[in-house]
Structures are given as C-alpha cells and as structure tokens.
Design an enzyme around this catalytic site. Structure first.
Site, PDB file in Angstrom:
ATOM      1  N   HIS A  23      33.899  15.540   5.897  1.00  0.00           N
ATOM      2  CA  HIS A  23      32.573  15.513   6.370  1.00  0.00           C
ATOM      3  C   HIS A  23      31.950  16.781   5.564  1.00  0.00           C
ATOM      4  O   HIS A  23      32.217  18.019   5.875  1.00  0.00           O
ATOM      5  CB  HIS A  23      32.264  15.748   7.997  1.00  0.00           C
ATOM      6  CG  HIS A  23      33.291  14.441   8.622  1.00  0.00           C
ATOM      7  ND1 HIS A  23      33.905  14.846   9.740  1.00  0.00           N
ATOM      8  CD2 HIS A  23      32.854  13.189   8.604  1.00  0.00           C
ATOM      9  CE1 HIS A  23      34.330  13.632  10.254  1.00  0.00           C
ATOM     10  NE2 HIS A  23      33.791  12.466   9.535  1.00  0.00           N
ATOM     11  N   CYS A  65      34.708  21.220  12.849  1.00  0.00           N
ATOM     12  CA  CYS A  65      34.001  20.434  11.889  1.00  0.00           C
ATOM     13  C   CYS A  65      32.725  20.321  12.675  1.00  0.00           C
ATOM     14  O   CYS A  65      32.652  20.111  13.996  1.00  0.00           O
ATOM     15  CB  CYS A  65      34.594  19.195  11.383  1.00  0.00           C
ATOM     16  SG  CYS A  65      33.380  18.119  10.602  1.00  0.00           S
ATOM     17  N   HIS A 101      55.143  47.011  36.076  1.00  0.00           N
ATOM     18  CA  HIS A 101      54.861  46.521  37.602  1.00  0.00           C
ATOM     19  C   HIS A 101      56.473  46.148  38.355  1.00  0.00           C
ATOM     20  O   HIS A 101      56.279  45.311  39.325  1.00  0.00           O
ATOM     21  CB  HIS A 101      54.090  45.449  38.047  1.00  0.00           C
ATOM     22  CG  HIS A 101      54.169  44.220  36.649  1.00  0.00           C
ATOM     23  ND1 HIS A 101      55.187  43.511  36.693  1.00  0.00           N
ATOM     24  CD2 HIS A 101      53.341  44.087  35.639  1.00  0.00           C
ATOM     25  CE1 HIS A 101      55.178  42.789  35.766  1.00  0.00           C
ATOM     26  NE2 HIS A 101      54.044  43.099  34.766  1.00  0.00           N
ATOM     27  N   CYS A 136      38.266  36.217  74.154  1.00  0.00           N
ATOM     28  CA  CYS A 136      37.723  34.943  73.271  1.00  0.00           C
ATOM     29  C   CYS A 136      38.252  35.063  71.707  1.00  0.00           C
ATOM     30  O   CYS A 136      38.008  34.443  71.025  1.00  0.00           O
ATOM     31  CB  CYS A 136      36.253  34.754  73.385  1.00  0.00           C
ATOM     32  SG  CYS A 136      35.410  35.667  72.616  1.00  0.00           S
ATOM     33  N   CYS A 147      29.353  54.309  71.754  1.00  0.00           N
ATOM     34  CA  CYS A 147      30.288  54.098  72.833  1.00  0.00           C
ATOM     35  C   CYS A 147      31.348  53.238  73.018  1.00  0.00           C
ATOM     36  O   CYS A 147      31.461  51.986  72.251  1.00  0.00           O
ATOM     37  CB  CYS A 147      29.039  53.506  73.914  1.00  0.00           C
ATOM     38  SG  CYS A 147      29.655  52.908  75.529  1.00  0.00           S
ATOM     39  N   CYS A 189      41.601  50.789  73.416  1.00  0.00           N
ATOM     40  CA  CYS A 189      42.725  50.138  73.926  1.00  0.00           C
ATOM     41  C   CYS A 189      42.599  48.914  73.981  1.00  0.00           C
ATOM     42  O   CYS A 189      43.655  47.946  74.525  1.00  0.00           O
ATOM     43  CB  CYS A 189      43.307  51.021  74.984  1.00  0.00           C
ATOM     44  SG  CYS A 189      42.604  50.822  76.539  1.00  0.00           S
TER      45      CYS A 189
END
Length: 482
Positions: A147, A172, A255, A290, A300, A316
């Site tokens: 080409h 190409c 590592h 829940c 508070c 707690c």
C-alpha cells in the site's frame, strides 16, 4: 558517567549506598555470621547497562534469530518483540507455518482478492496517494503489503501515532491493514526531523525493553540505567547509579513474601480505598440494633439512630437507658453482636474492618522504618564518638550497625506480610502463615527494643536477638515465597 563504564554486576560492593533504602541487603551481608545463612537468595543475578549496551543486547538477539531462520534483520526485531525475544519459539513457529506466523506478527499482509483495474486507474495507482488524494508522485513509500502513500502523509501518520505513545506498532494507513512499519522504514521517513526522530527512538527503546523479559528500566527518578537479570523472578536489584532498589520482575518496591500480582492488587486497593476507609472508620459506626451506618455530627456520645430510633452510647454501643451514670466518659468496649444474615452494608463494613486491620499494620511498619532510619543515624554517630574517644575501633562497634541494618531488613519483610495475609484464603495454610507472621513480629519488636537500648544490652544478647529474628524471617520466606 561514560556508557562503557556503566556496566556492573550484582556481585559489586554496594556497601554504604543504602542510606535511603529500607531494604539494603548489602548492609546486612556482614551480619550473616550471627544470623541464619539463607538457602535461597533474595538478590537477583543482574547487571546494570547503559542504552548503548542494551542496543548491543538487541543486536545480539537479532543476529541469533537471523542465523536460525532466513529473514531480514529489520523484520527480525518485530518478530523478537512480538515473542518476548524467545528465539527458540520463533524458530519453531516459523518451521510450522512461516506465512501464517509472519502475518500474525504483522510482517506480511493478509491475502487480498485481486481487483481488475482500468487503464486509467492503473496509471493513477502508480503515483497516487489515497490519503491526500494527490497524484504525480514518481515514488511512494510502502510496506510489505504494497500500500503506497506519499512521504508527507507517512510523516503525519508517524507523528500522530507518536502523540498517542505508539512507536513499535505503527501500522499501515490502509483501512484494515495490520502490517507494522519496521524501525528502519520509520527512521527514513522522519530523517529530516530531529525532534520527532529523538522522540521515536526514545519510545522505541521503551517498547523494546518492556518486551524483553530480562530487561527492566531502573525505576529511579530520571535514571538512565537498564537492568538485565538472568531470571524472571520477583527478586531484588539495586541500581549502581542511583542506588534505587526494586523488584526486577514488576518494577515495584521489593515485596517478599507477597507476589507481584498480589502487591499490584494491594497498591491499587490502597490508592482507591485508603482515604475513604480512613474517613468512614473515623466518623461512622453501625447502629447496634439495625446496623445502619451512622455518622456522628457532634460531640455528644448519646446517639439516636434515625432509622430504628434506637438510643445507644457511641463509645460502647450499650443501650442508653441501662448505660449507667457516666454517660459522657464511657470507657467500655463491646464488639458488635454477630448476626445470622448480614445486609450488604454490614458485609461492606466487615470488609472495611478487615482491610483497615491489614492496612493500618502495613502503614505502621512503614512509619517504623522511617523512624528507624533516625536510629541508624544515631548509632552511626554513637560509633563515631566512641572511636574518636579511643574507646575501641569501628570494627569493635560494627555489631551495632549490623543490628539496626538487620532490624530494618526484618521489619521490611514483616511489612509486606500484611498484603500477603489480606489476600490469603482462610485455610490451614493461612493459619500457619499467621503463626509465623506473629513469631516474626515478636522477634522484630524484641530486636527493636534491644537495638534502641544498645548501651544497656550486652553484645552477645543483641546478637542472639539478631539470630532469632533472621531465623524467623528466613523460615517464613522459605515456606511462603521461595
């Protein structure tokens, strides 16, 4: 530094280069007489090369392939890069089906059906560029596919691909043609553009090095050195020019005992989750009734869940009605009750708690390593003072320097046990790993205590601590890394 003088091997003396490296193995090599002799080396067998020396490595690879198969050198590089410089593999695939293999490696074009051109089209085709629609060219550059396009369009195409970071895979311009342009072809197109040529050569070197399993760019800031190792394993290398240490397989910080794949997952998770996790951990808790996620807006400790209206203590989690008189100074701790079927947000909270458990310990050891660098400096000064006061020689006090170096080495390994443990499945193997991890942590902290109080610790006792810590470290690495 001259290119010819840059080459070095892993056997060179790096002593004294590791002041900024928390894991400089050379610093503790001399301590092996009081520690356990490792059965496997954490240090790779490697050498440091310049760009010119690496180019010679590439030339040797090309020559080796050309001697095995009949192919032009410019195409040999494309084959080698596409197949990770495995000459034996390429020779085998060429023998099996040469044409198919060359097409798959983007050297030859796929067969196209022949079209019958008119006489006018035949004349135009010889000097016509289908990109700029100009004709009259006496010669048009083309690849093996045939080409043809004008030099100006080729140059624009090369510049465009370089702007996208592509160098070795410039294809190409013909639609659906996948043939790659060899470097010699590209350089002939941009020969009169020095800036573009320099950029192309830099990108091409990057692609060639990245495709070679035994080559790795030094990760040091703007360091030109390229490391060549003899094996593709997650071992440690240290650049002789900038003294940066890293894993030669993946380029990350060394590592062990964590694998390259796992440490990549861990670092990605840390980058994505750490800030969010820290905020959620510091500012939110789950309602004990829940399990809704609650953010504390004031000071508070008396909290009422907006979802289920349950009143409880922030500190707690106790029911506020039965909490007692010391409402605002609660010091009790009570874990969340287990539930049979956890909602998605509860599972997310559990996952977050698991992540924070490992992340906080990983970070804590990282901070300890930085603080122990200060301890290293103090011990060096202490040794200098004793030598200057004629209270022994440097050799007499060298064991103090060895102790802090070994402490650093052991703590560094301990730090990277946490990413390993985070991704480890709950099996008997994990139980064994956590046992050995705990044993190593115990010895590391006892060694740290002894090193920090070196004046009050006898040499024999300190060296015993060193021996035990290194023994635990080597045992863990032997069982889970090597």
């Amino acid at each position: 530094m001259d290119d010819e003088d840059m080459s070095c091997t892993s056997g060179d003396d790096y002593a004294g280069y590791g002041d900024e490296d928390y894991y400089n193995e050379a610093d503790v090599d001399a301590a092996d007489d009081v520690a356990v002799t490792p059965t496997h080396s954490e240090e790779a067998d490697y050498e440091c090369l310049s760009v010119n020396q690496v180019e010679r490595v590439f030339i040797d690879g090309v020559n080796s392939l050309v001697s095995r198969i009949s192919i032009n050198e410019k195409f040999a590089r494309i084959l080698l890069q596409a197949n990770h410089w495995d000459v034996d593999k390429i020779a085998r695939l060429v023998r099996n089906d040469r044409n198919d293999f060359l097409r798959k490696c983007h050297i030859d074009a796929k067969p196209e059906p022949k079209r019958k051109l008119s006489s006018t089209q035949s004349v135009l085709a010889k000097g016509y560029c289908s990109v700029c629609a100009m004709d009259g060219y006496t010669e048009l550059p083309h690849l093996t596919c045939g080409h043809c396009f004008c030099e100006h369009c080729w140059k624009s195409h090369v510049e465009s691909r370089l702007s996208e970071g592509v160098a070795s895979r410039i294809e190409c311009m013909e639609s659906e043609c996948e043939v790659y342009a060899p470097s010699e072809f590209v350089l002939s197109i941009i020969k009169n553009s020095p800036v573009i040529k320099l950029k192309y050569e830099r990108f091409l070197l990057r692609d060639m090095v990245n495709s070679h399993p035994h080559l790795k760019f030094c990760v040091g800031n703007e360091c030109p050195v390229i490391i060549r190792s003899t094996e593709v394993k997650p071992k440690r290398v240290t650049c002789m020019q900038c003294h940066t240490s890293f894993c030669v397989k993946c380029g990350a910080d060394y590592h062990a005992p964590t694998s390259c794949e796992t440490i990549k997952q861990w670092m990605t998770k840390c980058a994505d989750d750490s800030e969010t996790a820290n905020y959620i951990s510091a500012h939110t808790k789950d309602c004990p009734q829940c399990h809704s996620c609650i953010e504390k807006a004031g000071g508070c400790n008396h909290i009422q869940c907006t979802r289920c209206r349950h009143h409880f203590c922030w500190m707690c989690f106790g029911d506020w009605k039965s909490h007692g008189s010391e409402y605002y100074e609660c010091s009790r701790y009570k874990e969340n009750p287990s539930v049979a079927a956890e909602a998605n947000h509860v599972k997310a909270r559990r996952a977050l708690e698991k992540y924070l458990h490992y992340f906080e310990r990983f970070e804590n050891h990282s901070k300890s390593l930085k603080m122990e660098e200060e301890l290293r400096d103090k011990i060096r000064k202490k040794i200098d003072d004793k030598v200057n006061e004629h209270n022994g020689t440097w050799i007499d006090w060298q064991y103090l320097h060895k102790s802090v170096s070994l402490l650093t080495k052991c703590r560094y390994t301990l730090q990277y046990t946490y990413p390993f443990a985070y991704f480890l499945s709950a099996t008997p193997r994990k139980n064994l790993f956590e046992y050995q991890q705990a044993q190593l942590e115990k010895e590391v902290e006892e060694l740290a205590w002894a090193v920090e109080r070196a004046d009050g610790t006898a040499r024999g006792a300190l060296e015993a601590h060193m021996h035990r810590a290194e023994h635990k470290r080597q045992t863990l690495l032997h069982d889970f890394f090597f």
